[in-house]
Write an enzyme that holds these catalytic residues in place. Structure first.
Site, mmCIF file in Angstrom:
data_model
loop_
_atom_site.group_PDB
_atom_site.id
_atom_site.type_symbol
_atom_site.label_atom_id
_atom_site.label_comp_id
_atom_site.label_asym_id
_atom_site.label_seq_id
_atom_site.Cartn_x
_atom_site.Cartn_y
_atom_site.Cartn_z
ATOM 1 N N LYS A 167 0.835 -1.191 0.000
ATOM 2 C CA LYS A 167 0.000 0.000 0.000
ATOM 3 C C LYS A 167 0.876 1.249 0.000
ATOM 4 O O LYS A 167 2.007 1.210 0.480
ATOM 5 C CB LYS A 167 -0.869 0.019 1.268
ATOM 6 N N ARG B 29 -10.571 -11.414 1.250
ATOM 7 C CA ARG B 29 -11.366 -12.484 0.645
ATOM 8 C C ARG B 29 -10.625 -13.820 0.675
ATOM 9 O O ARG B 29 -11.230 -14.877 0.721
ATOM 10 C CB ARG B 29 -11.767 -12.068 -0.781
HETATM 11 N N1 BES Z 1 -8.376 -3.723 4.083
HETATM 12 C C1 BES Z 1 -8.429 -3.285 2.739
HETATM 13 C C2 BES Z 1 -9.700 -2.491 2.448
HETATM 14 C C3 BES Z 1 -9.740 -1.101 2.997
HETATM 15 C C4 BES Z 1 -9.050 -0.062 2.403
HETATM 16 C C5 BES Z 1 -10.551 -0.828 4.076
HETATM 17 C C6 BES Z 1 -9.144 1.214 2.910
HETATM 18 C C7 BES Z 1 -10.655 0.444 4.574
HETATM 19 C C8 BES Z 1 -9.955 1.464 3.997
HETATM 20 C C9 BES Z 1 -8.408 -4.488 1.791
HETATM 21 O O1 BES Z 1 -7.644 -5.559 2.212
HETATM 22 C C10 BES Z 1 -7.819 -3.997 0.520
HETATM 23 O O2 BES Z 1 -6.679 -3.649 0.513
HETATM 24 N N2 BES Z 1 -8.623 -3.984 -0.523
HETATM 25 C C11 BES Z 1 -8.199 -3.509 -1.799
HETATM 26 C C12 BES Z 1 -8.725 -4.439 -2.849
HETATM 27 C C13 BES Z 1 -8.165 -4.208 -4.206
HETATM 28 C C14 BES Z 1 -6.695 -4.566 -4.235
HETATM 29 C C15 BES Z 1 -8.937 -5.033 -5.196
HETATM 30 C C16 BES Z 1 -8.767 -2.112 -1.980
HETATM 31 O O3 BES Z 1 -9.892 -1.864 -1.569
HETATM 32 O O4 BES Z 1 -8.050 -1.267 -2.514
HETATM 33 MN MN MN Z 2 -5.621 -5.359 1.644
#
Ligand code: BES
Ligand code: MN
Ligand code: ZN
Length: 498
Positions: A279, A353
């Site tokens: 991230k 997931r």
């Molecule tokens: N935990 C995150 C989702 C998230 C992001 C929750 C920001 C709250 C605030 C999840 O694991 C994630 O990183 N999801 C990605 C999915 C994508 C790579 C398809 C996302 O939402 O960017």
């Molecule tokens: Mn994630």
């Protein structure tokens, strides 16, 4: 804080402070009027001079009001009577408790609980007031060397009800409110703890403590157990971390032995760095909240056990960190899930997931009546619904309706999103049965579609709490959501709502 229920007239209360409401413009509620009569119009005179319009959020503290037995009277503005609904009621309770806590009252008697809220019962008003009061005094300061101590904090709160025949229902609602508030506090504490403290092992120990305190059965599956079960999707997320993953299983058996359990599954990523698909740096600290789904199902089972609800409830928490490293999963890796379906990991940041799918397959062995998973699953859900509503998906419309309704009543709302087959094709992979991402558009829906491939054998709903589990900015902190929604849903199923 200590709580009690009472029915009686406001002028006769021997209390450090009696709290009554005033509607805008300058309209006394019934308890305020009773006080005013006893005080020979002392209060209405003050109001006429313009000291209290009744605007919501305003307060006026009066000392030595004639004709009363209390030390102080707190007038709280309720806004316009016609617009007085759930949110306004909760705001008024919050404002009262905050003021009582800051003005040196040892105890307070709230008459706001006598004020009617459209469509809501006395029990609702008491339950909600209890939850809001506990929320207002909640602090997370265990890591502060110097805590902001309240000099003379509020210790005892009494809620008034109009009639004696309402006392029994009010007492029951108070007990429910206390249990829900305690569950929420646990959920918030776990969420607010930093990732170096709240590890998968810490969550497992917490679960064991809850189990001990309430006579719940608890089992912790270790990495070797998961390997034996073929949970290679879950394990693929744990590969980059030095913390061992855990699969926590709690079984509360308040119902009949032959009754199928309701199963709650909570995402327990104790820190989500994204893994190799790292991230960006900004606000990455907030990914310590990526276990709020886990925290909320633990908070819920604690509340349910405390209320001794006559239901069977099972909680499953797949928990691990998502870290980069030489052993971490790579984009392009293909893994076989416990269900036998293969997954191409195109983005290691779509890890929620990957852990949930194996936990959902594991849920099958409990022959569940219903399964609900709770997860901070997608940023896309925050784009869609902001920080107000939780995303709600279900493979059964009446379940979706019941959950949405519970959210509405508990003032912890969820909004249904589509799970139509048309979205399934987003998950196509050239090499495996499915990819773990579905592209930029409709991201919360493709994530739910992914989960739906592992929930064919039971009635299932998915709550995406990415936007509602915590607040960012100046008042950063976990919210305790969706514990109110879940507990309300379960109370209703158990026939314990009045
Ligand atoms: N935990 C995150 C989702 C998230 C992001 C929750 C920001 C709250 C605030 C999840 O694991 C994630 O990183 N999801 C990605 C999915 C994508 C790579 C398809 C996302 O939402 O960017
Ligand atoms: Mn994630
Ligand atoms: Zn995540």
């Amino acid at each position: 804080m200590e709580f009690s229920i009472k029915s009686g007239s406001p002028e006769k209360q021997r209390s450090a402070c009696v709290v009554v409401g005033v509607f805008e413009p300058r309209k006394l509620t019934l308890p305020a009027e009773l006080l005013d009569n006893a005080a020979r119009s002392y209060i209405s005179d003050i109001i006429r001079r313009g000291d209290m319009e009744g605007k919501s959020g305003s307060t006026l503290l009066l000392h030595n009001v004639p004709g009363t037995l209390c030390d102080r009277v707190l007038l709280v503005g309720l806004g316009k009577e016609k617009e007085f609904r759930e949110k306004e009621y909760c705001d008024a309770i919050r404002c009262s408790v905050k003021t009582l806590n800051e003005t040196g009252s040892f105890d307070g008697t709230l008459f706001l609980t006598e004020t009617a809220v459209k469509k809501r019962s006395v029990a609702w008003r008491i339950r909600q007031a209890t939850i809001v009061a506990q929320e207002t005094v909640y602090r997370f300061d265990q890591f502060k060397s110097k805590k902001d101590e309240v000099r003379r904090p509020l210790r005892k709160l009494t809620f008034a009800v109009e009639r004696r025949n309402e006392l029994a229902a009010a007492e029951e609602a108070l007990a429910q409110g206390l249990a829900i508030a305690e569950g929420m506090a646990l959920t918030k504490n776990l969420g607010n703890l930093p990732g170096n403290v709240c590890t998968p092992s810490y969550l497992a120990e917490t679960a064991q403590k809850i189990a001990q305190d309430h006579g719940i059965a608890c089992e912790i599956l270790e990495r070797a157990d998961m390997e034996a079960l073929g949970m290679h999707s879950l394990l693929s997320v744990a590969k980059g971390s030095h913390q061992p993953p855990k699969l926590i299983v709690l079984q509360y058996k308040g119902g009949k032995a032959e009754e199928k359990p309701l199963v709650l599954v909570g995402k327990g990523i104790t820190f989500d760095s994204g893994g190799i698909s790292l991230k960006p740096g900004a606000e990455m600290d907030e990914m310590k909240y990526d276990m709020c789904g886990a925290a909320s199902v633990l908070g819920t089972i604690k509340a349910i056990a405390q209320m001794k609800l006559p239901i069977n409830l099972t909680v499953i928490v797949p928990t691990t960190e998502n870290m980069p490293g030489g052993a971490a999963s790579r984009p392009g890796d293909i893994v076989t899930s416990m269900s036998g379906q293969t997954i191409e990991i195109l983005n290691t940041d779509a890890e929620g997931r990957l852990v949930l799918c194996d936990a959902l397959t594991y849920a099958e062995r409990f022959e569940p009546e219903t399964v609900i998973d709770v997860a901070t699953l997608t940023g896309a859900c925050v784009v869609a619904l902001g920080h107000v509503a939780t995303g709600l998906f279900a493979n059964n419309d009446s379940l979706a309706r019941e959950l949405a309704h519970a959210g509405e009543e508990a003032h912890d709302r969820a909004w249904q999103m589509p799970l139509w087959d048309d979205y399934q094709e987003l998950l196509k992979s050239p090499f495996a049965d499915m990819a773990n991402i579905g592209g930029r558009w409709g991201g919360s829906i493709s994530a739910a579609c992914f989960l739906s491939r592992f929930t064919k054998k039971f009635e299932w709903a998915h709550l995406d709490i990415a936007g509602t589990a915590w607040k960012s900015g100046a008042d950063k902190g976990a919210t305790g959501r969706p514990v109110p929604l879940l507990t309300h849903y379960l109370l209703k199923r158990a026939g314990k709502l009045h």
